[in-house]
Design an enzyme around this catalytic site. Sequence first.
Site, PDB file in Angstrom:
ATOM      1  N   ASP A 216       0.837  -1.195   0.000  1.00 52.95           N
ATOM      2  CA  ASP A 216       0.000   0.000   0.000  1.00 52.95           C
ATOM      3  C   ASP A 216       0.877   1.252   0.000  1.00 52.95           C
ATOM      4  O   ASP A 216       1.887   1.327   0.706  1.00 52.95           O
ATOM      5  CB  ASP A 216      -0.887  -0.020   1.245  1.00 52.95           C
ATOM      6  N   GLU A 278       1.587  -0.654  -5.116  1.00 52.60           N
ATOM      7  CA  GLU A 278       0.629   0.396  -5.423  1.00 52.60           C
ATOM      8  C   GLU A 278       1.441   1.691  -5.478  1.00 52.60           C
ATOM      9  O   GLU A 278       1.706   2.324  -4.458  1.00 52.60           O
ATOM     10  CB  GLU A 278      -0.454   0.511  -4.352  1.00 52.60           C
TER      11      GLU A 278
END
Length: 558
Positions: A216, A278
């Site tokens: 993330d 990401e």
Amino acid sequence: MPRTRIHQNTAAPWWRTAVVYQVYIRSFADGNGDGIGDIAGLRARLPYLRELGVDAVWINPWYPSPMADGGYDVADYRGIDPSFGTLAEAEEMIAEAHALGVRVVLDIVPNHTSDQHRWFAEALEAPPGSPERDRYVFRDGRGPDGSLPPNDWRSRFGGRAWTRVTEPDGTPGQWYLHLFAPEQPDLNWASREVRAEFESILRFWFDRGVDGFRIDVAHGLAKDPALPDLGLPEEALFDDDRRREEHPHWDQDGVHEIYQTWRKIADSYAGDRLFVAEAHVRDQRLPLYVRQDELHQAFNFSFLKAAWAYDELRSVIDRSISALGTVGAPSTWVLSNHDVPRHATRYGRGSTRTVEHDVDAGPCDRELGLRRARAAALLMLSLPGSAYLYQGEELGLWEVEDLPEESLRDPTWERSRHTVRGRDGCRVPLPWSGLDSPFGFGPKGSKPWLPQPAAFEKVTASAQSGMPGSTLELYRAALRLRQEQPGFRGESLRWLDAPKGVLAFERSPFLRCVVNLSQEPFPLPRNWGVLLASDRILGGMLPPDTTVWLWGGGAALA
């Protein structure tokens, strides 16, 4: 139609051509009837994922969390939130998935913790300059009394990116950085202790058989130590970072040293472990994250954000394959995820490029959107590299845009002063069966954590299973053929001559993909057989907004 044997490419790691299915666990399947998806529900649906034909499942954060941001505010990286189950259940699920031939990828959240994490509680009790505070980004405020934030940075969820704390003696104190919600304080990755902790967390889960991690905010860990102002006006709610060539807290070069260390950890385990980033960065910067000694993959957000248009899709595909090819990395392809409106809705609008959760994005032609979404799925699944599916896209689910305001949970809704509804519309619990809510998501009579529309009755997995022409059966057929046809297993793509508005390429001498993005039907070559089409083909003409896979050989497509 002749069938080939399943092509086994033993030389390449599994992730180079994998199809990975994203499970937003709160909304996937509820095993105990409390309205929240959980590990028990996921375990019960593993056979569904095997039948669908995916190679791996990526699970959004399932760690203990106060859920200020749907689990991305982690309080303990080595446990399981009680609403989802137990660590023992997680270990059993991993083993069961492996027994079915499905690998397991977890979400790791290294940019920030929850404000309920033990470390942050210790930081609040410790004085400025202490080792406890050094784990996070604490700074003195500006102005004579320190009452102004250290700089003008903005949270991704709206408002200031700084919150002032009260010191243990009750006086106003330092400020801490949170690039997302105040409940998500940013970690200080210049701290050796922070780095060592996450290296230990990776090993904890690798030791339990996890096959990889989605990282993330992978582009956000390193910050410019000077913490310079961005030059934003005082009234700005958000940081318009898209206009900046260089940014003090996104895509700093310091992230790469971190990932080089992580790669060594992954390589020390057997079985081709995976890291996928990401990383919201420009196309020319993306290859830096997937060099041979760093991460394995990075999400292709340029493809996700592209309009349903010939020129843009062709350009994105070329740029992606070319840029990543310079470092020997495979492209990834993704159409939807838990942070953007579902593509079946985006493609039904006048501006098919819209990916923000706007309050009023204009009317949507749901039938047109689904038609294009089915065509986009076959395009994506025919491209070289790996594909990531978001739960429910195989059912043709749309963005639920009329959720009652009182049901909205996304922190963006409050922090944007009720101007951006947030991401709840793509996170509505899945419909599995039945004629009314909870549509098999949980036991009959249970109430899902977000309301499901009555129209879900027609698109449940049960209603579509075995139904010729359904979106579910289209995905099942596509994934089966992707495994069976050797032409899909390579990493080459050759464009074919075709009229403008028609994307046509060859994956092997006997396998082609044609996408009609024009407004007119396109005649298909007569001596090529139809392997699979996203919609009906009549009289050898490919309708607009339709994709076909062709098998055979002999004629040009011009």
